[in-house]
Design an enzyme around this catalytic site. Sequence first.
Site, mmCIF file in Angstrom:
data_model
loop_
_atom_site.group_PDB
_atom_site.id
_atom_site.type_symbol
_atom_site.label_atom_id
_atom_site.label_comp_id
_atom_site.label_asym_id
_atom_site.label_seq_id
_atom_site.Cartn_x
_atom_site.Cartn_y
_atom_site.Cartn_z
ATOM 1 N N LEU A 43 90.486 31.021 17.443
ATOM 2 C CA LEU A 43 91.631 30.107 17.538
ATOM 3 C C LEU A 43 92.086 29.971 18.985
ATOM 4 C CD1 LEU A 43 93.667 31.366 14.434
ATOM 5 C CD2 LEU A 43 92.418 29.195 14.631
ATOM 6 N N PRO A 225 82.581 75.655 45.814
ATOM 7 C CA PRO A 225 83.326 76.904 45.961
ATOM 8 C C PRO A 225 83.543 77.705 44.686
ATOM 9 C CG PRO A 225 84.816 75.041 46.007
ATOM 10 C CD PRO A 225 83.432 74.464 45.940
ATOM 11 N N ASP A 248 72.727 83.061 44.739
ATOM 12 C CA ASP A 248 73.445 84.206 45.278
ATOM 13 C C ASP A 248 74.715 84.495 44.482
ATOM 14 O OD1 ASP A 248 75.502 82.495 46.253
ATOM 15 O OD2 ASP A 248 74.346 82.123 48.075
ATOM 16 N N LYS A 270 74.456 88.780 47.798
ATOM 17 C CA LYS A 270 74.799 89.565 48.980
ATOM 18 C C LYS A 270 76.285 89.907 48.945
ATOM 19 C CE LYS A 270 71.532 86.961 51.813
ATOM 20 N NZ LYS A 270 71.401 86.110 53.002
ATOM 21 N N ASP A 303 78.765 75.137 50.883
ATOM 22 C CA ASP A 303 77.795 74.236 51.508
ATOM 23 C C ASP A 303 76.736 75.079 52.206
ATOM 24 O OD1 ASP A 303 77.393 71.229 52.651
ATOM 25 O OD2 ASP A 303 76.869 72.724 54.156
ATOM 26 N N ALA A 332 83.817 76.104 51.038
ATOM 27 C CA ALA A 332 84.947 76.895 50.552
ATOM 28 C C ALA A 332 86.253 76.518 51.240
ATOM 29 C CB ALA A 332 84.654 78.378 50.756
ATOM 30 N N MET A 382 84.269 85.193 55.275
ATOM 31 C CA MET A 382 83.778 86.582 55.316
ATOM 32 C C MET A 382 84.609 87.430 56.278
ATOM 33 S SD MET A 382 79.726 85.551 55.451
ATOM 34 C CE MET A 382 80.045 84.379 56.792
#
Length: 457
Positions: A43, A225, A248, A270, A303, A332, A382
């Site tokens: 319509l 991360p 890791d 590690k 990364d 991170a 670290m």
Amino acid sequence: MDHLPIFCQLRDRDCLIVGGGDVAERKARLLLEAGARLTVNALTFIPQFTVWVNEGMLTLVEGPFDETLLDSCWLAIAATDDDTVNQRVSEAAESRRIFCNVVDAPKAASFIMPSIIDRSPLMVAVSSGGTSPVLARLLREKLESLLPQHLGQVARYAGQLRARVKKQFATMGERRRFWEKFFVNDRLAQSLANADEKAVNATTEHLFSEPLDHRGEVVLVGAGPGDAGLLTLKGLQQIQQADIVVYDRLVSDDIMNLVRRDADRVFVGKRAGYHCVPQEEINQILLREAQKGKRVVRLKGGDPFIFGRGGEELETLCHAGIPFSVVPGITAASGCSAYSGIPLTHRDYAQSVRLVTGHLKTGGELDWENLAAEKQTLVFYMGLNQAATIQEKLIAFGMEANMPVALVENGTSVKQRVVHGVLTQLGELAQQVESPALIIVGRVVALRDKLNWFSNH
């Protein structure tokens, strides 16, 4: 099985949609993409239908449902907001043995429309049989993330090469191995996506000329991360194509659960001050597995090129002539700061950010004078074991003793914990935190009270 999945060839075939609203428009778009010769009966029509008419893409029939429009149709869709009209369309189509879809009424329909992933000529359809369209949509979204956007171009190009492959490779086994190489070749896919004909031809000739039992390759993938949702689409695709994944400690269990089930897994984790597997041995694992012809993914937290020793691993492969590629990850510093409500740069407080390793070698010394300068943010990777030294050196070289600091433990994960204070407390605060953790120093840390969002979820 309540419904048989089929793919219809509708190009240049008459189809009818009854309805002129938003739902009808979505259905019309699909049929037009399939090349149907489309008539729409309603319509009233929303403006998009007029646009299509002006472009000569379809025919509009304004007015009540006219069932004679079905006489030449292959397929019909009832998409009005009037259940009575939709039922009439369904019954009229049924009497003519024409397949008819009735929107939001699967029991009245002779076919249903699935959720579609279009990588033409590759098509994937997902359906819940009309019981839960939302579930089908969510599954489609997951599958979308697994299939590269340029996959259709690769599939189309494969079709052009079928005759050559059949001629060059005598056995089915040889052809299968060739196609396995072909479809996982990132260089070819990227060249096709960029319409780089020269690169496409060069890569194709290389694929045809190299032995089928050639050495494998290594893909260095950044896992991000922690939060599996921060893994990139390309990273996900790579870990699901891998024959073996070397990973890791910083790669979360959630991400490892996304790895292809039949892939081998080698843990080389590690910890600061203790190496489960020496770096040289990791290099040799990558080299050895690639030389066996395997597709190796080296999966690293964050990364791989930011304090990840990715460059060292690739140098070994480069020296041995092993093909490799890199998939970046969210580092991170970016992930942990965002999930802690700490912007790394800010117009009022920090015009630069410096990523610094806190894992100092014997006799190594950082440029503390520049690190202590104003208007910047420092992020130490670290650095827990060196927190007291970082505190002492920054203050000694002129940084204000009350400079805000934060330590982010298990950043972006459900176990994330943020401890914050001022620079004179850094050594003490580090005793409250366990690795993996990141140290952030700068005035932007003070914004955490306003901008913290993750802990509220």
